[in-house]
Design a protein around this motif. Structure first.
Motif, short mmCIF file in Angstrom:
data_model
loop_
_atom_site.label_atom_id
_atom_site.label_comp_id
_atom_site.label_asym_id
_atom_site.label_seq_id
_atom_site.Cartn_x
_atom_site.Cartn_y
_atom_site.Cartn_z
N MET A 31 0.80 -1.23 0.00
CA MET A 31 0.00 0.00 0.00
C MET A 31 0.83 1.27 0.00
SD MET A 31 0.93 -0.91 3.03
CE MET A 31 1.28 -0.43 4.70
N ARG A 32 2.12 1.14 0.39
CA ARG A 32 2.91 2.38 0.52
C ARG A 32 3.03 3.12 -0.81
NH1 ARG A 32 8.10 1.23 4.25
NH2 ARG A 32 7.09 0.30 6.06
N ARG A 33 2.99 2.36 -1.93
CA ARG A 33 3.08 3.01 -3.24
C ARG A 33 1.94 4.01 -3.45
NH1 ARG A 33 5.09 -1.01 -7.92
NH2 ARG A 33 6.47 -2.37 -6.72
N PHE A 34 0.86 3.86 -2.67
CA PHE A 34 -0.33 4.71 -2.84
C PHE A 34 -0.37 5.83 -1.82
CE2 PHE A 34 -1.14 0.58 -4.66
CZ PHE A 34 -1.69 0.91 -5.89
N ASP A 35 0.62 5.92 -0.95
CA ASP A 35 0.72 7.00 0.02
C ASP A 35 1.14 8.26 -0.74
OD1 ASP A 35 1.23 7.93 2.96
OD2 ASP A 35 3.10 8.41 1.91
N ALA A 36 0.50 9.40 -0.41
CA ALA A 36 0.72 10.63 -1.18
C ALA A 36 2.20 11.03 -1.19
CB ALA A 36 -0.14 11.74 -0.62
N GLU A 37 2.87 10.94 -0.04
CA GLU A 37 4.27 11.37 0.01
C GLU A 37 5.19 10.37 -0.71
OE1 GLU A 37 5.91 13.25 3.60
OE2 GLU A 37 3.96 12.90 4.49
N TYR A 38 4.86 9.06 -0.59
CA TYR A 38 5.63 8.07 -1.34
C TYR A 38 5.55 8.36 -2.84
CZ TYR A 38 7.23 4.64 2.04
OH TYR A 38 7.91 4.00 3.04
N SER A 39 4.30 8.64 -3.34
CA SER A 39 4.24 8.86 -4.79
C SER A 39 4.90 10.16 -5.18
CB SER A 39 2.83 8.70 -5.37
OG SER A 39 1.85 9.03 -4.48
N ALA A 40 4.87 11.17 -4.29
CA ALA A 40 5.57 12.42 -4.60
C ALA A 40 7.07 12.17 -4.73
CB ALA A 40 5.28 13.46 -3.53
N LEU A 41 7.64 11.42 -3.77
CA LEU A 41 9.08 11.11 -3.86
C LEU A 41 9.36 10.27 -5.10
CD1 LEU A 41 11.99 10.95 -2.91
CD2 LEU A 41 11.32 9.21 -1.23
N GLY A 42 8.46 9.33 -5.39
CA GLY A 42 8.62 8.50 -6.59
C GLY A 42 8.71 9.34 -7.85
N SER A 43 7.89 10.39 -7.94
CA SER A 43 7.94 11.17 -9.18
C SER A 43 9.14 12.12 -9.21
CB SER A 43 6.59 11.85 -9.49
OG SER A 43 6.37 12.89 -8.61
#
Ligand code: ISE
Length: 335
Positions: A125-137
């Motif tokens: 589920m962490r991939r769907f956390d807002a901050e995780y996806s922000a860092l991902g991008s």
């Protein structure tokens, strides 16, 4: 069209997903809840119209009213249900871990390959956390140059009964294995585990905390402090070092209160609260994709690759050595 979901397992995670499916998620309903403890299944469907409480997964998969499966049993029970659900060609959301070891996870990948299309989404589920996806991008768009290192802190207040030393890797660090693969878009090549000074608060023969050191294909270094009896609350945070800056996520968030001669905020008590919004986004993405005949997140390959990391991690825990992660060739379906 609507997903009529059988939720298998009405424990801590299952109950949480049943609540979200029956209240906040669009395009899906709870059709059945399965638990070996029938009373627990019954309690979980209370107030949900048209849902059946059952004690066998077979019954749920064959009852005609079900067209999708969410698997939330303990990891060692996933494999059998996965095969049955694949046989039905149902959309599947399988909580992590996909299966407890790489060999069985690879068999599940083979079964999905035989089907010819992706049906399994794994519950990272962490991939769907807002901050995780922000860092991902930030990483994918090279906004701060190349990513060089990742520092993770993963702290739980306490562990449930029966939480073994291996589970620090298999149940907890498995999330960082996936997160590091997600952030870097690379496989993890080696794992080392260092056991330092332990807390007196660790039960069940656990050595807690542990320091896990990893490398990826391009040489990104990552470390994880896994500390599962940290008492103060549930905290998951990451700091990423780039050529042109540092990014921190998962830090404390407000409100910050000043009162009675003190200032500060509060720490989330558990993963349900820390990742509540991420779980909602994850399950909605699964449902939306399933209605199009697709999956909306991490694949069975991700489940397999993280299982291989866990195997290396448990071996490293025992030997103290740096252990290579062994992976089969990635099938085209997952490229
Ligand atoms: C648990 O199973 C989870 O998945 C949580 O996210 C993790 O923080 C915890 O350590 C695991 O036991």
């Amino acid at each position: 069209k609507i997903l009529r979901v059988a939720v298998i397992g009405a424990g801590r995670m299952g109950a949480d997903h049943i609540k979200r499916l029956s209240t906040r998620i669009h395009g899906a309903e709870v059709a059945a809840v399965v638990d070996v403890d029938l009373a627990r299944a019954q309690a979980a469907i209370e107030g949900i119209d048209g849902a059946a409480a059952l004690s066998s997964a077979d019954e749920a998969l064959n009852n005609g009213d079900v067209n999708a499966v969410l698997i939330a049993t303990p990891g060692f029970l996933h494999e059998e249900i996965l095969y049955k659900a694949l046989e039905k060609d149902f959309p599947i959301l399988c909580e992590k871990p996909l299966t407890p070891d790489a060999e069985s996870a690879w068999k599940v990948v083979q079964a999905e390959l035989a089907l010819g299309h992706k049906r399994i989404q794994v519950g990272f589920m962490r991939r769907f956390d807002a901050e995780y996806s922000a860092l991902g991008s930030i990483i994918r768009n090279s906004e701060l140059g190349e990513l060089l290192m990742l520092h993770h802190q993963h702290r739980n207040p306490s562990t449930p009964e029966g939480f073994t030393n291996e589970m620090l890797i298999n149940d907890s660090v498995v999330h960082e294995f996936d997160a590091i693969r997600y952030f870097t878009g690379e496989e993890i090549t080696s794992v080392q585990v260092r056991l330092g000074k332990p807390t007196r608060n660790a039960p069940n023969g656990q050595h807690d905390p542990q320091h896990v050191l990893l490398e990826t294909e391009s040489g990104v270094l990552a470390d994880v402090e896994i500390y599962v009896n940290a008492k103060f609350g549930y905290q998951v945070a990451t700091q990423a070092s780039f050529e042109d800056g540092i990014v921190s996520i998962g830090g404390d968030s407000g409100p910050y209160i000043q009162s009675a001669g003190k200032w500060g905020g509060s720490v989330t008590p558990g993963f349900e609260e820390r990742f509540g919004a991420a779980y909602d986004v994850e399950i909605q993405a699964w449902v939306d994709a399933a209605l199009r005949g697709e999956i909306g997140g991490p694949t069975a390959w991700d489940g397999y690759a993280t299982a291989a990391c866990c195997e290396a991690g448990v071996e490293a825990q025992k030997s103290g050595e740096k252990v290579k992660v062994q992976l089969n060739t990635k099938p085209d379906l997952y490229k």
